[in-house]
Write an enzyme that holds these catalytic residues in place. Structure first.
Site: not given
Ligand code: PLP
Length: 385
Positions: A52, A105, A177, A202
């Site tokens: 961890r 988001y 982000d 993504k």
């Molecule tokens: C999908 C997404 C998240 C969240 O990520 P997860 O891996 O689904 O927890 C945060 N910000 C953006 C822009 C996203 O597309």
């Protein structure tokens, strides 16, 4: 120890953090499944004690993403949301204030408003592409300005250097982000951001087969605090998921080039189809964020949104009529996806200041043949019109 590798982004995407295995010469580092590591004497170990806290496969991914974003520290988490939660937890306490985009988001908005809000964290949603709106939202209690660019689902573009200037004039950190752009298209730390978060689910993973999150930053003290929380809270990714993301990142530059080219081809078709009222895509000269995107991005990305001319009913009919574009949430993978934000990804913000137009359709343009993608959207639009 990293081998001496070249500086090019594409080279680092393949090699950073991943020297050949010193024992066997294996060119891909093994997936290290051990949960615990032998110590030579009590408290003396070779860098790993419990998985961890740290694990060699995760470490490789953390070094790789830090290198690609040009930051000193990388940290990997079990999901993008776990990464966001850890960063927000480290930077915000009761009475502190966070500014977030008014088309953030949906999960970020939910985390801040529903999870952190009740603990005394205050927030304001603002259009960060508007300098006056940003200046009006920042107060002397603002500790974080949370930025997405391009935003989801409207693909608004935010001038990161301008936001950093306003935030740093006070005592706020800028968290970006960078999920939509990826470090291949946009480098937020170089533009003045303090912390970068990713949903590696993504584009970085890129194959719709691993949920994960990443954080990159330069600040040593905050880096230590985040590593402490990563271990103390324990929202860490499995070694196998780390391996999948490392594997995905190796082809990130070539995938992104194709995503961008295919998006351009799709936008050209959408822009001339009578079934489409308007297209949101940073590469269009008419897009409000076009100039900012040209300045701070290498290319315009693979995400496109548009308003169906026939309103909500047409949008809903359209998303279930495509054959190549799969009707599904998420984005950024090799296969093309289509979705209806108001009913799907952004259902959690319905009735809030972040609610989206029900005629909006969002597509994640994949790396299939551009002609096939254009033909698929065309047949679906023709059927609805
Ligand atoms: C999908 C997404 C998240 C969240 O990520 P997860 O891996 O689904 O927890 C945060 N910000 C953006 C822009 C996203 O597309």
């Amino acid at each position: 120890m990293s081998p001496q590798v070249g500086d090019g982004f594409e080279t680092r995407a393949v090699h950073a953090g991943q020297p050949a295995d010193p024992q066997t010469g294996a060119v891909i580092p093994p997936i290290s499944l051990a949960t615990t590591f032998a110590q030579s004497r009590a408290g003396e170990h070779s860098g790993y004690e419990y998985a961890r806290t740290g694990n060699p496969t995760r470490r490789a991914l953390e070094e790789c993403i830090a290198s690609l974003e040009g930051g000193a520290h990388g940290l990997a988490f079990a999901s993008g949301m776990a990464a966001e939660d850890t960063v927000l937890r480290a930077l915000l306490g009761p009475g502190d204030h966070v500014v977030l985009p008014n088309d953030a988001y949906g999960g970020t908005y939910r985390l801040i408003s529903q999870v952190l809000g009740p603990t005394g964290v205050e927030w304001t949603a603002a259009d960060l592409s508007d300098p006056d709106a940003l200046a009006g939202a920042v107060t002397d209690r603002t500790k974080v300005v949370w930025v997405e660019t391009p935003t989801n689902p409207l693909l608004s573009c935010v001038d990161l250097a301008a936001v950093a200037e306003v935030a740093h004039a006070g005592s706020a950190k800028v968290v970006v982000d960078n999920t939509f752009a990826t470090p291949y298209l946009q480098q937020p730390l170089a533009l003045g951001a303090d912390v970068i978060v990713h949903s590696s689910t993504k584009y970085l993973g890129g194959h719709s087969d691993a949920v994960g999150g990443l954080v990159v930053l330069d600040d040593d003290e905050l880096g230590e605090r985040l590593a402490y929380l990563q271990n103390a809270v324990g929202a860490v990714p499995s070694p196998f998921d780390c391996y999948l993301v490392l594997r995905g990142i190796k082809t990130l530059p070539v995938r992104m080039d194709r995503h961008c080219d295919n998006a351009r081809a799709v936008v050209a078709r959408l822009s001339e189809h009578p079934g489409v009222a308007s297209v949101r895509y940073p590469g269009l000269p008419t897009h409000p964020g076009h100039d900012v995107a040209r300045r701070q991005m290498r290319d315009f990305g693979g995400m496109v949104s548009f308003l169906a001319a026939g309103g909500e009913a047409a949008a809903l009919a359209l998303v279930s009529r495509t054959r190549l574009f799969t009707l599904a949430e998420s984005l950024g993978a090799v296969e093309s996806l289509i979705e209806h934000p108001a009913r799907m990804t952004h259902a959690s913000v319905e009735g809030s200041p972040l609610a989206v137009d029900p005629a909006l359709v969002r597509i994640s343009v994949g790396i299939e043949s551009a002609e096939d993608l254009v033909a698929d959207l065309t047949q679906a639009l023709d059927a609805v019109a």
